[in-house]
Design a protein around this motif. Structure first.
Motif, PDB file in Angstrom:
ATOM      1  N   ALA A 123       1.006  -1.291  -0.037  1.00 27.46           N
ATOM      2  CA  ALA A 123      -0.060   0.173   0.150  1.00 27.46           C
ATOM      3  C   ALA A 123       0.939   1.361  -0.094  1.00 27.46           C
ATOM      4  O   ALA A 123       0.348   2.162  -0.501  1.00 27.46           O
ATOM      5  CB  ALA A 123      -1.007  -0.150   1.165  1.00 27.46           C
ATOM      6  N   ASP A 124       2.080   1.168   0.620  1.00 27.08           N
ATOM      7  CA  ASP A 124       2.926   2.472   0.693  1.00 27.08           C
ATOM      8  C   ASP A 124       3.709   2.247  -0.449  1.00 27.08           C
ATOM      9  O   ASP A 124       4.520   3.431  -0.734  1.00 27.08           O
ATOM     10  CB  ASP A 124       3.896   2.465   1.913  1.00 27.08           C
ATOM     11  CG  ASP A 124       4.762   1.178   1.978  1.00 27.08           C
ATOM     12  OD1 ASP A 124       4.753   0.354   1.003  1.00 27.08           O
ATOM     13  OD2 ASP A 124       5.533   1.036   2.923  1.00 27.08           O
ATOM     14  N   GLY A 125       3.507   1.557  -1.521  1.00 24.95           N
ATOM     15  CA  GLY A 125       4.445   1.722  -2.755  1.00 24.95           C
ATOM     16  C   GLY A 125       5.503   1.038  -2.633  1.00 24.95           C
ATOM     17  O   GLY A 125       6.517   1.037  -3.695  1.00 24.95           O
ATOM     18  N   SER A 126       6.072   0.313  -1.760  1.00 31.94           N
ATOM     19  CA  SER A 126       6.986  -0.649  -1.562  1.00 31.94           C
ATOM     20  C   SER A 126       6.904  -1.674  -2.203  1.00 31.94           C
ATOM     21  O   SER A 126       5.682  -2.247  -2.375  1.00 31.94           O
ATOM     22  CB  SER A 126       7.588  -0.700  -0.264  1.00 31.94           C
ATOM     23  OG  SER A 126       6.653  -1.300   0.510  1.00 31.94           O
ATOM     24  N   PHE A 127       7.677  -2.804  -2.436  1.00 31.03           N
ATOM     25  CA  PHE A 127       7.691  -4.033  -2.893  1.00 31.03           C
ATOM     26  C   PHE A 127       7.707  -5.293  -1.637  1.00 31.03           C
ATOM     27  O   PHE A 127       8.802  -5.293  -1.032  1.00 31.03           O
ATOM     28  CB  PHE A 127       8.525  -4.388  -4.091  1.00 31.03           C
ATOM     29  CG  PHE A 127       8.220  -3.657  -5.331  1.00 31.03           C
ATOM     30  CD1 PHE A 127       7.269  -4.391  -6.395  1.00 31.03           C
ATOM     31  CD2 PHE A 127       8.584  -2.516  -5.636  1.00 31.03           C
ATOM     32  CE1 PHE A 127       6.824  -3.792  -7.410  1.00 31.03           C
ATOM     33  CE2 PHE A 127       8.138  -1.684  -6.794  1.00 31.03           C
ATOM     34  CZ  PHE A 127       7.344  -2.474  -7.832  1.00 31.03           C
ATOM     35  N   ASP A 128       6.865  -6.028  -1.802  1.00 26.09           N
ATOM     36  CA  ASP A 128       7.062  -7.289  -0.851  1.00 26.09           C
ATOM     37  C   ASP A 128       7.696  -8.430  -1.706  1.00 26.09           C
ATOM     38  O   ASP A 128       7.047  -8.980  -2.540  1.00 26.09           O
ATOM     39  CB  ASP A 128       5.550  -7.921  -0.589  1.00 26.09           C
ATOM     40  CG  ASP A 128       5.663  -9.053   0.356  1.00 26.09           C
ATOM     41  OD1 ASP A 128       6.738  -9.767   0.437  1.00 26.09           O
ATOM     42  OD2 ASP A 128       4.805  -9.376   0.943  1.00 26.09           O
ATOM     43  N   LEU A 129       8.904  -8.667  -1.210  1.00 25.43           N
ATOM     44  CA  LEU A 129       9.655  -9.443  -1.837  1.00 25.43           C
ATOM     45  C   LEU A 129       9.736 -11.259  -1.206  1.00 25.43           C
ATOM     46  O   LEU A 129      10.605 -11.982  -2.087  1.00 25.43           O
ATOM     47  CB  LEU A 129      11.167  -9.088  -2.011  1.00 25.43           C
ATOM     48  CG  LEU A 129      11.494  -7.755  -2.580  1.00 25.43           C
ATOM     49  CD1 LEU A 129      12.727  -7.078  -2.132  1.00 25.43           C
ATOM     50  CD2 LEU A 129      10.876  -7.548  -4.044  1.00 25.43           C
ATOM     51  N   GLU A 130       8.977 -11.190  -0.294  1.00 25.44           N
ATOM     52  CA  GLU A 130       9.149 -12.564   0.350  1.00 25.44           C
ATOM     53  C   GLU A 130       9.008 -13.828  -0.412  1.00 25.44           C
ATOM     54  O   GLU A 130       9.984 -14.666  -0.668  1.00 25.44           O
ATOM     55  CB  GLU A 130       8.459 -12.489   1.653  1.00 25.44           C
ATOM     56  CG  GLU A 130       8.519 -13.928   2.822  1.00 25.44           C
ATOM     57  CD  GLU A 130       7.823 -13.990   3.849  1.00 25.44           C
ATOM     58  OE1 GLU A 130       7.915 -14.794   4.519  1.00 25.44           O
ATOM     59  OE2 GLU A 130       6.874 -12.712   4.044  1.00 25.44           O
ATOM     60  N   LYS A 131       7.936 -13.996  -0.985  1.00 24.10           N
ATOM     61  CA  LYS A 131       7.462 -15.003  -1.808  1.00 24.10           C
ATOM     62  C   LYS A 131       8.563 -15.332  -3.128  1.00 24.10           C
ATOM     63  O   LYS A 131       8.925 -16.497  -3.427  1.00 24.10           O
ATOM     64  CB  LYS A 131       5.996 -14.912  -2.409  1.00 24.10           C
ATOM     65  CG  LYS A 131       5.121 -15.055  -1.307  1.00 24.10           C
ATOM     66  CD  LYS A 131       3.738 -15.197  -1.536  1.00 24.10           C
ATOM     67  CE  LYS A 131       2.644 -15.216  -0.418  1.00 24.10           C
ATOM     68  NZ  LYS A 131       1.129 -15.069  -0.840  1.00 24.10           N
TER      69      LYS A 131
END
Length: 250
Positions: free
Chosen positions: A49-57
């Motif tokens: 939501a804040d424009g950052s990327f979730d890289l975990e998966k």
């Protein structure tokens, strides 16, 4: 367009964070500077939501691909950068087509890879992180021999197809390429070339070869380049029975 296959690396975490979060980047990246282009994975980075990327998966899928490899390889990943000429822009869809073609030509169509665009400078460019482990029973590694040479065919194809400025293949300039530090110090690849006397001489020789053909002897070479106001200085060094001759173009 230019492309740059980086050195092989054993792990993916730092490169993935560099690409999507700007970790250890030369300067700060804002969320709007990074755009997901696509890739050949089930779990691509997702936008928070804040424009950052979730890289975990995405990171987990990369790690799982390493376990397929049954050989003795240790360098499982390669980082690539494809750049446009300054101030040229492409859509996400166009970049996606380029990346898939590039990965196919280099032999990564059966591997995990992900690409993102950086728009933090006047030179729009894309980063690709690719696993060399193929989706085969043995997890054979992609052969990286001639990656650099093979990639130029993709650059030439899309320059023509998308009406982009044709940037010089370093092989056209006698194999010379500029380091990242040289390009940064000059303000861009084109600026580095314009300030480089050796590059200017190489281009003059290239035009002479195109007009008259390559000389077969050193005498023919000297006579040919004299037409372009390039002089040769010969320095002979002697040490015992050893004689060394150095040629300098100026």
């Amino acid at each position: 367009m230019t492309h740059n296959p980086k050195e092989l690396r054993a792990e993916h975490h730092q490169t993935l964070k560099y690409m999507f979060r700007g970790d250890k980047h030369e300067h700060e990246l804002t969320p709007g500077d990074v755009t997901l282009i696509g890739g050949n994975m089930f779990n691509l980075p997702s936008l928070n939501a804040d424009g950052s990327f979730d890289l975990e998966k995405c990171a987990t899928e990369f790690s799982c691909s390493e376990k397929i490899h049954t050989g003795k390889g240790e360098k499982f990943y390669r980082h690539f950068v494809i750049s446009l000429a300054p101030d040229e822009k492409l859509s996400t869809s166009q970049w996606n087509d380029i990346c898939f073609e590039y990965m196919y030509i280099l032999g990564y169509s059966d591997c995990n890879w992900v690409a993102c665009k950086h728009s933090d400078t006047s030179t729009e460019h894309v980063h690709i992180l690719a696993s060399r482990v193929t989706h085969t029973p043995s997890g054979a590694l992609v052969n990286v021999h001639n990656d650099y040479e093979k990639g130029w065919s993709v650059m030439r194809k899309f320059e023509s197809q998308l009406n982009l400025r044709r940037l010089e293949n370093p092989n056209d300039g006698f194999g010379h390429n500029y380091t990242k530090a040289q390009i940064k110090a000059s303000g861009g690849r084109i600026e580095a070339q314009q300030r480089d006397a050796a590059h200017i001489i190489r281009q003059k020789i290239k035009r002479l070869y195109k007009a008259h053909g390559k000389p077969k002897t050193i005498t023919e070479f000297v006579g040919l380049i004299a037409q372009s106001n390039i002089s040769i200085k010969v320095n002979q060094k002697c040490s015992g029975d050893l004689h060394q001759v150095d040629w300098t173009l100026c």
